[in-house]
Design an enzyme around this catalytic site. Sequence first.
Site, short mmCIF file in Angstrom:
data_model
loop_
_atom_site.label_atom_id
_atom_site.label_comp_id
_atom_site.label_asym_id
_atom_site.label_seq_id
_atom_site.Cartn_x
_atom_site.Cartn_y
_atom_site.Cartn_z
N ASP A 97 -19.81 -5.13 -8.04
CA ASP A 97 -18.45 -4.70 -7.68
C ASP A 97 -18.18 -5.03 -6.21
O ASP A 97 -18.74 -6.01 -5.67
CB ASP A 97 -18.29 -3.20 -8.01
CG ASP A 97 -16.85 -2.80 -8.33
OD1 ASP A 97 -16.07 -2.61 -7.39
OD2 ASP A 97 -16.52 -2.69 -9.53
N ASP A 176 -9.23 -6.67 -8.67
CA ASP A 176 -8.62 -5.43 -8.20
C ASP A 176 -7.24 -5.69 -7.57
O ASP A 176 -6.78 -6.84 -7.50
CB ASP A 176 -9.59 -4.76 -7.20
CG ASP A 176 -9.62 -3.26 -7.37
OD1 ASP A 176 -8.61 -2.68 -7.78
OD2 ASP A 176 -10.67 -2.65 -7.06
N GLU A 209 -5.65 -3.10 -12.28
CA GLU A 209 -4.50 -2.68 -11.46
C GLU A 209 -4.18 -1.21 -11.75
O GLU A 209 -3.08 -0.75 -11.51
CB GLU A 209 -3.31 -3.63 -11.58
CG GLU A 209 -2.74 -3.88 -12.95
CD GLU A 209 -1.77 -2.80 -13.41
OE1 GLU A 209 -2.28 -1.79 -13.94
OE2 GLU A 209 -0.54 -2.99 -13.26
N GLY A 211 -3.61 0.59 -14.22
CA GLY A 211 -2.60 1.04 -15.20
C GLY A 211 -1.21 1.16 -14.62
O GLY A 211 -0.28 1.60 -15.30
N ASP A 212 -1.04 0.75 -13.36
CA ASP A 212 0.24 0.96 -12.67
C ASP A 212 1.44 0.40 -13.42
O ASP A 212 2.47 1.05 -13.55
CB ASP A 212 0.19 0.32 -11.27
CG ASP A 212 -0.57 1.18 -10.29
OD1 ASP A 212 -1.13 2.21 -10.73
OD2 ASP A 212 -0.62 0.83 -9.10
N MET A 213 1.32 -0.85 -13.87
CA MET A 213 2.47 -1.47 -14.53
C MET A 213 2.24 -1.61 -16.03
O MET A 213 2.64 -2.60 -16.64
CB MET A 213 2.75 -2.84 -13.91
CG MET A 213 3.53 -2.71 -12.62
SD MET A 213 4.34 -4.24 -12.21
CE MET A 213 5.43 -4.47 -13.60
N ASP A 231 -9.27 5.53 -10.88
CA ASP A 231 -10.73 5.62 -10.94
C ASP A 231 -11.24 6.91 -11.59
O ASP A 231 -10.74 7.99 -11.32
CB ASP A 231 -11.32 5.55 -9.52
CG ASP A 231 -11.20 4.15 -8.95
OD1 ASP A 231 -10.50 3.32 -9.56
OD2 ASP A 231 -11.80 3.91 -7.89
C1 GAL Z 1 -11.06 0.44 -7.01
C2 GAL Z 1 -11.48 0.19 -8.44
C3 GAL Z 1 -12.90 0.67 -8.58
C4 GAL Z 1 -13.78 -0.11 -7.63
C5 GAL Z 1 -13.27 0.05 -6.21
C6 GAL Z 1 -14.02 -0.83 -5.24
O1 GAL Z 1 -9.77 0.01 -6.83
O2 GAL Z 1 -10.63 0.88 -9.31
O3 GAL Z 1 -13.33 0.50 -9.92
O4 GAL Z 1 -13.81 -1.44 -8.00
O5 GAL Z 1 -11.90 -0.28 -6.12
O6 GAL Z 1 -13.54 -0.71 -3.94
#
Ligand code: GAL
Length: 411
Positions: A97, A176, A209, A211-213, A231
């Site tokens: 990630d 993201d 994203e 689920g925003d849109m 999250d």
């Molecule tokens: C968030 C995302 C998380 C993780 C995080 C990393 O926006 O929803 O799952 O990836 O960023 O900064």
Amino acid sequence: MKMKRFSACDFFVIPLLLFIICFSSPFISASRLLQSDIHEVHRRSLLANGLGATPQMGWNSWNHFNCMVNETIVRQTADALVSTGLAKLGYRYVNIDDCWAELNRTSEGKLIGNKVTFPSGIKALADYVHSKGLKLGIYSDAGFYTCSKRMPGSLHHEEIDAKTFAEWGIDYLKYDNCYNDGSKPTVRYPVMTRALMKAGRPIFFSLCEWGDMHPATWGAHVGNSWRTTGDITDDWKSMVSRADMNEVFADYARPGGWNDPDMLEIGNGGMTHNEYVVHFSLWSVSKAPLLIGCDVSNIAKDTMEILANKEVIQVNQDPLGVQAKKVRYEGDLEIWAGPLSGYRTVIVLVNRGPTRLPITALWEDIELPVDTVVKARDLWKHKTLSKSFKNQLTAETDSHACKMFILTPIS
Ligand code: GAL
């Protein structure tokens, strides 16, 4: 035999006639229809990568390691996925990630692995992960920076980044939405879709994203899965609320494109064993990505019991690919149900309340014809119940716990 000779008339009048015919009004709508068909085909093929026939399974670094991820952790996780047997059960994507890259691109404008935490580079890591029979996933952002702000995003660098990922042997991209330019995800995400399609390697595309849109309504053209929620955190309330938000979009899930209520927290310590069983059961029937979010190198036995439940995994990976729905609830008692291949039905009876209570699934609620006689397989006890059931099934269910059955018609 005499050949027909073409006259001047053939050369000038016939094309002229054809021209007039084509552009006369009755034909205009037909040609427009054709154009829109072509457009539709084009849109559908925006992400024709052939991936995601069933929800993706694997591991992701974020829920346990956040920005503390490094190449040793990724290698050890790949080793552990194999040695625990989880890889054989389908957990094949090893996904890094946020926080894996240097803040500055190279002089050629490329992303580069963080020199301290990923000193061997991402290509070497991909080679290692592939040598274990697994796949490597990576993370970027449709903005100027990723959410940690510790590395650049891919906005306006989509082609070079997609190409770099393909060169490294990346198999999966989570994308993201932080620090963007204010334009809609529906504008920014397809740019990466196209770039991935041009990069010459099938790369699973996971849209994040939050689920925003309502990405369920457009995600299938753009990605292989789309987050439907913000999250998750490692607690009961967060977990069940993600399941609820995700359930609303059940009709949009299908092979090739899945709703994503966020990654698993099982094994991270914030919920009871029964609550984690509910977590896994709901993610399974919701056809959600099964991305382990704990430290697989130090995995506890009871965590393994949940994540390695073959029967529950099979429900998630069923080829029919239909997401279950919450078909009925009364207060804290819920019935989730959905069809499986082979005329089978999966049900999850969830007790969200404080006391043990019986929960009844009525055939009329789970769309089984009344009078159907079924045998019931308890997927957590690994037992087929000795009696058969007609019209309904009732099971006592503990507080913050669930029962999960596959019903198979026997008449
Ligand atoms: C968030 C995302 C998380 C993780 C995080 C990393 O926006 O929803 O799952 O990836 O960023 O900064």
